[in-house]
Design a protein around this motif. Structure first.
Motif, PDB file in Angstrom:
ATOM      1  N   SER A 135       0.825  -1.204   0.000  1.00  0.00           N
ATOM      2  CA  SER A 135       0.000   0.000   0.000  1.00  0.00           C
ATOM      3  C   SER A 135       0.860   1.255   0.000  1.00  0.00           C
ATOM      4  O   SER A 135       0.340   2.361  -0.149  1.00  0.00           O
ATOM      5  CB  SER A 135      -0.930   0.003   1.215  1.00  0.00           C
ATOM      6  N   SER A 136       2.178   1.105   0.168  1.00  0.00           N
ATOM      7  CA  SER A 136       3.084   2.244   0.073  1.00  0.00           C
ATOM      8  C   SER A 136       3.309   2.590  -1.401  1.00  0.00           C
ATOM      9  O   SER A 136       3.184   1.739  -2.277  1.00  0.00           O
ATOM     10  CB  SER A 136       4.414   1.925   0.758  1.00  0.00           C
ATOM     11  N   GLN A 137       3.653   3.857  -1.664  1.00  0.00           N
ATOM     12  CA  GLN A 137       3.832   4.302  -3.040  1.00  0.00           C
ATOM     13  C   GLN A 137       5.279   4.169  -3.524  1.00  0.00           C
ATOM     14  O   GLN A 137       5.520   3.829  -4.678  1.00  0.00           O
ATOM     15  CB  GLN A 137       3.385   5.762  -3.169  1.00  0.00           C
ATOM     16  N   ARG A 138       6.238   4.461  -2.623  1.00  0.00           N
ATOM     17  CA  ARG A 138       7.644   4.426  -3.011  1.00  0.00           C
ATOM     18  C   ARG A 138       8.415   3.351  -2.268  1.00  0.00           C
ATOM     19  O   ARG A 138       9.250   2.669  -2.858  1.00  0.00           O
ATOM     20  CB  ARG A 138       8.313   5.781  -2.740  1.00  0.00           C
ATOM     21  N   GLN A 161       9.113  -0.258  -3.694  1.00  0.00           N
ATOM     22  CA  GLN A 161       8.729  -0.291  -5.114  1.00  0.00           C
ATOM     23  C   GLN A 161       9.574  -1.277  -5.896  1.00  0.00           C
ATOM     24  O   GLN A 161       9.146  -1.827  -6.911  1.00  0.00           O
ATOM     25  CB  GLN A 161       8.867   1.103  -5.724  1.00  0.00           C
ATOM     26  N   GLU A 170       6.425   5.001   5.302  1.00  0.00           N
ATOM     27  CA  GLU A 170       6.308   6.009   4.265  1.00  0.00           C
ATOM     28  C   GLU A 170       5.400   7.161   4.702  1.00  0.00           C
ATOM     29  O   GLU A 170       5.684   8.341   4.424  1.00  0.00           O
ATOM     30  CB  GLU A 170       5.769   5.387   2.977  1.00  0.00           C
ATOM     31  N   THR A 171       4.317   6.851   5.407  1.00  0.00           N
ATOM     32  CA  THR A 171       3.401   7.888   5.893  1.00  0.00           C
ATOM     33  C   THR A 171       4.120   8.856   6.825  1.00  0.00           C
ATOM     34  O   THR A 171       3.996  10.081   6.695  1.00  0.00           O
ATOM     35  CB  THR A 171       2.209   7.252   6.616  1.00  0.00           C
ATOM     36  N   ASP A 229       6.780  10.989   4.938  1.00  0.00           N
ATOM     37  CA  ASP A 229       6.178  12.110   4.218  1.00  0.00           C
ATOM     38  C   ASP A 229       5.789  13.225   5.185  1.00  0.00           C
ATOM     39  O   ASP A 229       5.957  14.415   4.871  1.00  0.00           O
ATOM     40  CB  ASP A 229       4.948  11.637   3.436  1.00  0.00           C
TER      41      ASP A 229
END
Length: 328
Positions: free
Chosen positions: A76-79, A82, A253-254, A257
């Motif tokens: 569910s993380s974007q980066r 990856q 990641e949350t 950011d």
């Protein structure tokens, strides 16, 4: 020749039951010595097999596989995560991730290993990381922040991991400054961030995280049993390692950011709320010598403020913190 799969299949056909060596030898058409040798190999691969002189062998635990494809597809993380580099065995995920970082790997590149032969923690200490039992991972980070912010990212990583594991396991996990995760005073995770800089800016950070997930007591040297534990030991049951990695990456990641957008203050407040160090009298071993005091909070730099017996406040940037001398 008997294979691992044949032996495992036989043991799994008798769940929670002992299978005698004679029966295994006869059914698999091999000697009992061959059975014993294959069992030793399975144990080396992370399986736990209980042996009884009178009863035979019983399968107690099978390691769950970490799937790099599953992590990449279901994250569910974007980066973060990856790109996943998965290894059966490496000397250290830190070394592997650093090589990738030097070669230009993007932020979020993740290295996972089933086993480390030379895992290390803070201050060069070794790290117990047997095959198939824990999460041994390192990730490339490329934050656009000054080099003095690196200690803040160490604390951020500890907060993300603590919040994620508390949510998944419902265990009373807390953080000992700066970044050790403990349950009832015993360590379950270690975090090591190593950085490379260029012109006073961080070029990259390699963030190493070791989580003792499904280790049993017999995975630890006897001298560590009073200091270390695992999620499985504390909860009385095993956990999915893939599920832990996915949830942790999303939480990490949350908070990362949030840090990049708003700075360290929100992270510091979260760290203090999860700390087992705040308010406890401790002994700290610093480069300048030993001191005793009560940690009272974090500085913006990530250093910890400690109140001495005379009421004075000292700021500690680097130290080894011992167990509480008394509890508040």
């Amino acid at each position: 020749m008997m294979s691992h799969d044949q032996l495992l299949d036989l043991l799994r056909r008798h769940p929670n039951q002992y299978v005698s060596g004679a029966m295994m030898s006869e059914e698999l058409n091999v000697s009992r010595t061959a059975v014993w040798k294959q069992i030793r190999k399975l144990e080396g691969a992370g399986y736990e097999i209980e042996a009884s002189t009178r009863l035979g062998y019983r399968l107690v635990y099978s390691p769950d596989a970490i799937s790099s494809e599953e992590l990449t597809e279901a994250r569910s993380s974007q980066r973060f995560g990856q790109s996943v580099h998965y290894y059966e065995q490496v000397k250290s995920t830190q070394d592997a991730a650093r090589e990738l970082a030097e070669a230009g790997a993007p932020e979020g590149t993740l290295v996972l290993a089933e086993e480390q032969t030379g895992g290390r923690g803070r201050m060069g200490r070794g790290w117990v990381s047997p095959q198939g039992k824990g999460i041994w991972m390192s990730m490339v980070m490329r934050p656009h922040v000054p080099i003095h912010c690196a200690p803040q990212l160490t604390l951020l990583t500890a907060v993300a991991l603590c919040r994620s594991l508390r949510r998944l396991t419902v265990l009373p996990i807390g953080i000992k400054w700066p970044n050790d995760l403990l349950i009832h005073g015993k360590k379950i995770s270690g975090i090591l961030l190593e950085s490379a800089a260029e012109d006073e800016r961080l070029k990259y950070i390699v963030a190493g995280v070791g989580i003792s997930v499904n280790l049993s007591e017999r995975d630890y040297p006897e001298e560590l049993l009073t200091k270390a534990t695992s999620l499985r030991i504390e909860a009385g049951g095993a956990f999915s390692r893939s599920a832990i990695v996915k949830d942790f990456l999303a939480e990490w990641e949350t908070l990362y950011d949030l840090f990049l957008q708003e700075g360290f203050s929100a992270i510091a407040a979260l760290w203090e709320s999860l700390s087992v160090s705040i308010g406890q009298k401790v002994r700290l071993i610093t480069p300048q010598g030993e001191l005793e005091g009560v940690p009272v909070g974090l500085e913006e730099s990530g250093a910890i403020r400690v109140e001495r017996a005379d009421g004075s406040i000292v700021t500690i940037f680097s130290a080894e913190m011992g167990e509480p001398l008394s509890r508040s």
